[in-house]
Design a protein around this motif. Structure first.
Motif, PDB file in Angstrom:
ATOM      1  N   LYS A  41       0.697  -1.172  -0.077  1.00 23.86           N
ATOM      2  CA  LYS A  41      -0.207   0.521   0.041  1.00 23.86           C
ATOM      3  C   LYS A  41       0.760   1.235   0.006  1.00 23.86           C
ATOM      4  CE  LYS A  41      -3.729  -0.078   3.416  1.00 23.86           C
ATOM      5  NZ  LYS A  41      -3.935  -0.785   4.073  1.00 23.86           N
ATOM      6  N   LEU A  42       0.564   2.391  -0.125  1.00 28.33           N
ATOM      7  CA  LEU A  42       0.479   3.639  -0.487  1.00 28.33           C
ATOM      8  C   LEU A  42       1.842   3.994   0.672  1.00 28.33           C
ATOM      9  CD1 LEU A  42      -0.983   5.936  -3.070  1.00 28.33           C
ATOM     10  CD2 LEU A  42       1.319   4.297  -3.385  1.00 28.33           C
ATOM     11  N   THR A  43       2.575   4.761   1.564  1.00 25.76           N
ATOM     12  CA  THR A  43       2.613   5.557   2.336  1.00 25.76           C
ATOM     13  C   THR A  43       1.656   5.932   3.066  1.00 25.76           C
ATOM     14  OG1 THR A  43       5.146   5.177   1.851  1.00 25.76           O
ATOM     15  CG2 THR A  43       4.235   6.880   3.783  1.00 25.76           C
ATOM     16  N   ALA A  44       1.010   5.715   4.078  1.00 23.05           N
ATOM     17  CA  ALA A  44       0.938   6.878   4.933  1.00 23.05           C
ATOM     18  C   ALA A  44      -0.729   6.395   5.228  1.00 23.05           C
ATOM     19  CB  ALA A  44       0.443   8.634   4.722  1.00 23.05           C
ATOM     20  N   THR A  45      -1.330   5.140   3.967  1.00 21.31           N
ATOM     21  CA  THR A  45      -2.586   4.716   3.942  1.00 21.31           C
ATOM     22  C   THR A  45      -3.236   3.442   4.336  1.00 21.31           C
ATOM     23  OG1 THR A  45      -1.995   3.864   1.591  1.00 21.31           O
ATOM     24  CG2 THR A  45      -2.129   5.747   1.760  1.00 21.31           C
ATOM     25  N   GLY A  46      -1.945   3.240   5.664  1.00 20.23           N
ATOM     26  CA  GLY A  46      -2.812   2.500   6.561  1.00 20.23           C
ATOM     27  C   GLY A  46      -2.886   3.141   7.487  1.00 20.23           C
ATOM     28  N   GLY A  47      -2.789   4.298   7.993  1.00 19.23           N
ATOM     29  CA  GLY A  47      -3.261   5.361   8.742  1.00 19.23           C
ATOM     30  C   GLY A  47      -2.593   5.725  10.439  1.00 19.23           C
ATOM     31  N   VAL A  48      -2.660   5.881  11.122  1.00 15.81           N
ATOM     32  CA  VAL A  48      -1.937   5.784  12.479  1.00 15.81           C
ATOM     33  C   VAL A  48      -2.616   5.466  13.029  1.00 15.81           C
ATOM     34  CG1 VAL A  48      -1.210   7.873  12.083  1.00 15.81           C
ATOM     35  CG2 VAL A  48      -2.897   8.147  12.970  1.00 15.81           C
ATOM     36  N   SER A  49      -2.603   4.819  14.435  1.00 16.42           N
ATOM     37  CA  SER A  49      -2.771   4.563  15.572  1.00 16.42           C
ATOM     38  C   SER A  49      -4.144   4.831  16.500  1.00 16.42           C
ATOM     39  CB  SER A  49      -2.731   3.419  16.421  1.00 16.42           C
ATOM     40  OG  SER A  49      -1.555   2.664  16.106  1.00 16.42           O
ATOM     41  N   GLN A  50      -5.129   4.847  16.213  1.00 14.34           N
ATOM     42  CA  GLN A  50      -6.200   5.981  17.120  1.00 14.34           C
ATOM     43  C   GLN A  50      -6.296   5.464  18.785  1.00 14.34           C
ATOM     44  OE1 GLN A  50      -9.085   4.503  18.059  1.00 14.34           O
ATOM     45  NE2 GLN A  50     -10.897   6.454  18.292  1.00 14.34           N
ATOM     46  N   VAL A  51      -6.333   6.646  19.308  1.00 11.09           N
ATOM     47  CA  VAL A  51      -6.363   6.212  20.786  1.00 11.09           C
ATOM     48  C   VAL A  51      -6.637   4.968  21.208  1.00 11.09           C
ATOM     49  CG1 VAL A  51      -8.671   8.153  22.060  1.00 11.09           C
ATOM     50  CG2 VAL A  51      -5.829   7.482  22.664  1.00 11.09           C
ATOM     51  N   GLU A  52      -7.579   4.682  20.190  1.00 15.81           N
ATOM     52  CA  GLU A  52      -8.519   3.203  21.554  1.00 15.81           C
ATOM     53  C   GLU A  52      -7.826   1.931  20.429  1.00 15.81           C
ATOM     54  OE1 GLU A  52     -12.879   4.588  21.905  1.00 15.81           O
ATOM     55  OE2 GLU A  52     -11.917   5.391  20.245  1.00 15.81           O
ATOM     56  N   GLY A  53      -6.465   2.168  19.653  1.00 14.96           N
ATOM     57  CA  GLY A  53      -5.975   1.023  18.889  1.00 14.96           C
ATOM     58  C   GLY A  53      -6.671   0.807  17.274  1.00 14.96           C
ATOM     59  N   ALA A  54      -7.945   1.232  16.916  1.00 17.21           N
ATOM     60  CA  ALA A  54      -8.270   1.416  15.797  1.00 17.21           C
ATOM     61  C   ALA A  54      -7.493   1.625  14.787  1.00 17.21           C
ATOM     62  CB  ALA A  54      -9.300   1.174  15.482  1.00 17.21           C
ATOM     63  N   GLY A  69      -0.278  -4.571   4.352  1.00 22.59           N
ATOM     64  CA  GLY A  69      -0.188  -5.518   3.484  1.00 22.59           C
ATOM     65  C   GLY A  69      -1.701  -5.341   2.629  1.00 22.59           C
ATOM     66  N   SER A  70      -1.151  -5.355   1.075  1.00 19.82           N
ATOM     67  CA  SER A  70      -2.555  -5.499   0.151  1.00 19.82           C
ATOM     68  C   SER A  70      -3.591  -5.819   0.322  1.00 19.82           C
ATOM     69  CB  SER A  70      -1.159  -5.856  -1.856  1.00 19.82           C
ATOM     70  OG  SER A  70      -1.390  -7.487  -1.420  1.00 19.82           O
ATOM     71  N   ARG A  71      -3.925  -6.792  -0.594  1.00 13.57           N
ATOM     72  CA  ARG A  71      -4.987  -7.833  -0.739  1.00 13.57           C
ATOM     73  C   ARG A  71      -4.308  -9.458  -1.325  1.00 13.57           C
ATOM     74  NH1 ARG A  71     -10.390  -7.081  -2.590  1.00 13.57           N
ATOM     75  NH2 ARG A  71     -11.075  -4.250  -1.760  1.00 13.57           N
ATOM     76  N   ASP A  72      -3.277  -8.751  -0.470  1.00 17.01           N
ATOM     77  CA  ASP A  72      -2.792 -10.663  -0.955  1.00 17.01           C
ATOM     78  C   ASP A  72      -1.873 -10.913   0.216  1.00 17.01           C
ATOM     79  OD1 ASP A  72      -3.890 -11.030  -4.168  1.00 17.01           O
ATOM     80  OD2 ASP A  72      -2.649  -9.861  -4.478  1.00 17.01           O
TER      81      ASP A  72
END
Length: 307
Positions: A41-54, A69-72
């Motif tokens: 995946k592109l950089t930053a598109t995994g997001g960061v960790s939200q304060v509740e873990g998601a 990780g991609s679809r594979d």
């Protein structure tokens, strides 16, 4: 009777989302998954960790699945987050895994402490199990379609005993007016990244009875019903490694001793590599308790490492 019925319905809903996540996991297990994470995946598109873990922003979850990780393939991360205001500190740490860009599981621990009398000895702790399932749309690669990526999720929360207030005879959040020490938040998130404009938009609707994210229990003397709460994020990609954004999160008003206010932040996230991100923010948490009516403002710092 109504409270018992509500708890039963809440458990059934949590079980449904967990089963949906496990069902997606079984389908993934039967597919061909890369033995090594592909970081596709592109950089930053995994997001960061939200304060509740998601996976998402700092205050609110996004429909994006954590990790690169991609679809594979699959991805995962570990994080540590700290919020310091004038009178309180919140620490969160945990791990999360995203599988085939479809399902996400997370575990997080929150620790909240006070530094101003009469709550200078206050200690609150909460464990959070999260599950998120992508159900429709594509946030990044479908730039011609209008449909955002949509995910449903649940955050299953359990409080520890209240610490530091034993001299006052308070050892449980129920003694502060909460109806329960355990609860579940449900949410639907929609996220879209507009690459031409370098702009990410997210909207989340959360069903919750959590007081201060659950640290003060669930439900209260003023309200003990699930209500829809709006959360929103906007982020501008300054370049491939630097993201500037803002978030807003509605909060319930369940407790007479806690005049809870909506939260918001302005953040800057830096992604030097796909294995590391650092997020700094100015955050406003509003009022925490009627015993200290000062609006709580301060800084937020989060470190995430993963793949």
């Amino acid at each position: 009777m109504k409270t018992e019925q509500s708890m039963q319905n809440s458990k059934k809903s949590a079980q449904f989302i967990l089963l949906a996540g496990l069902s997606a996991l079984c389908q993934i297990a039967s597919a061909q998954v890369s033995a090594m994470p592909d970081m596709g995946k592109l950089t930053a598109t995994g997001g960061v960790s939200q304060v509740e873990g998601a996976g998402g922003g700092g205050l609110t979850p996004w429909a994006l699945i954590t990790g690169y990780g991609s679809r594979d393939s699959y991805g995962g991360n570990a994080h540590y987050t700290q919020i310091n205001t004038q009178d309180y500190t919140l620490k969160t740490y945990g791990v999360a895994v995203g599988i085939m860009d479809t399902v996400e599981f997370s575990l997080a621990k929150q620790e909240f402490s006070g530094s101003l009398a009469p709550l200078d000895s206050l200690k609150l702790k909460q464990d959070i199990l999260g599950v998120k399932v992508r159900v429709a749309g594509e946030a990044v690669y479908d730039q011609t379609g209008w449909l955002p990526q949509i995910a449903v999720g649940a955050l299953i929360k359990r409080d520890d005993a209240v610490g530091g207030l034993g001299a006052l005879g308070v050892t449980s959040v129920k003694q502060l007016g909460a109806k329960s020490e355990n609860g579940v938040d449900y949410y639907v998130s929609a996220t879209k990244l507009y690459l031409a404009q370098s702009l990410l938009l997210n909207a989340t609707v959360r069903l919750s009875k959590a007081n201060q994210m659950g640290l003060l229990g669930f439900g209260g003397d003023k309200n003990d019903k699930y209500e829809p709460l709006l959360e929103a994020s906007a982020a501008y990609l300054i370049n491939r490694k630097l993201v500037l954004g803002a978030e807003y999160r509605m909060k319930p008003r369940n407790l007479g001793v806690d005049n809870e206010k909506d939260n918001y932040d302005v953040f800057l996230a830096y992604f030097p590599t796909k294995n590391l991100s650092v997020t700094a923010a100015y955050v406003n948490l509003g009022d925490i308790t009627i015993f200290n009516p000062t609006k709580q403002r301060g800084w937020y710092l989060s470190l995430q490492t993963g793949f």
